[in-house]
Design an enzyme around this catalytic site. Structure first.
Site, PDB file in Angstrom:
ATOM      1  N   SER A 127      -2.892  -8.915  12.946  1.00 23.13           N
ATOM      2  CA  SER A 127      -2.055  -7.770  13.914  1.00 23.13           C
ATOM      3  C   SER A 127      -2.034  -6.101  13.126  1.00 23.13           C
ATOM      4  CB  SER A 127      -0.490  -8.170  13.847  1.00 23.13           C
ATOM      5  OG  SER A 127      -0.334  -9.387  14.248  1.00 23.13           O
ATOM      6  N   HIS A 178       2.202  -3.502  10.827  1.00 22.40           N
ATOM      7  CA  HIS A 178       2.092  -3.171  12.448  1.00 22.40           C
ATOM      8  C   HIS A 178       2.174  -1.727  12.547  1.00 22.40           C
ATOM      9  CE1 HIS A 178       3.247  -6.932  15.029  1.00 22.40           C
ATOM     10  NE2 HIS A 178       2.648  -7.242  13.894  1.00 22.40           N
TER      11      HIS A 178
END
Length: 197
Positions: A127, A178
């Site tokens: 991610s 993220h």
């Protein structure tokens, strides 16, 4: 730009770097499903583990990019890469694309290490690198409008906004990875993008 209409063979030919990344993470996921103690130990030695990084196990800043916790995790990340990474591979070229993918993933893992002070913290997943790609797209939308049309610009902004919202809504998410993956992508984008003609 983000619609995939190629058959399997054409996809591999056009996007070799994306293909290799997805294959590596799928093969590793399948390998680590095997209930063999040696393999379980090997997996544990590759996950992102803050105490390990603190003890000089630098590879833990890279290896977690290719590891995933479960089927849903690898499915979501693999689909995201297959949908959104090919356009960047064509834009950057395979070498620059791989460098950008790894650089943003490592930046996300470095941020995880330095900001999350809990040495027992562990994490896996692509991610951070995926958000890094969106950070590059964000830079393109803002500063390199010659590389993207308005409809795809709107799509990028929408997907990135949804991704950030979901980061804070879902549980078991490495929020730091993220956010800092996306920030790293936006900051590093000028190094990887070809200059205007």
């Amino acid at each position: 730009m983000f619609t995939r209409s190629e058959d399997f063979r054409t996809f591999i030919r056009l996007y070799p770097a994306v293909t290799v990344i997805v294959c590596i993470q799928v093969l590793l996921w399948l390998l680590f499903l095997l209930p063999v103690p040696t393999i379980t130990y090997f997996f544990a030695s590759l996950v992102g583990y803050n105490a390990g990084v603190a003890n000089g196990e630098w590879w833990r800043l890279i290896s977690p990019i290719f590891l995933h916790a479960n089927f849903a995790h690898i499915l979501f990340n693999s689909v995201s890469i297959i949908l959104f990474a090919p356009a960047l591979e064509r834009m950057l070229g395979k070498i620059r694309f791989i460098a950008a993918y790894l650089a943003t993933g490592i930046a996300a893992n470095l941020a995880t290490y330095f900001i999350i002070e809990d040495l027992t913290y562990t994490h896996v997943g692509a991610s951070g690198a995926i958000f890094g790609l969106f950070g590059i797209y964000l830079y393109i939308v803002v500063f390199r409008k010659d590389l993207i049309d308005s409809s795809n610009s709107q799509l990028i902004i929408t997907i990135l906004a949804i991704g950030i919202v979901m980061t804070f809504i879902n549980t078991n998410i490495n929020i730091i990875a993220h956010i800092f993956g996306a920030v790293a992508g936006a900051l590093l984008a000028p190094l990887f993008l070809k200059r205007k003609a």
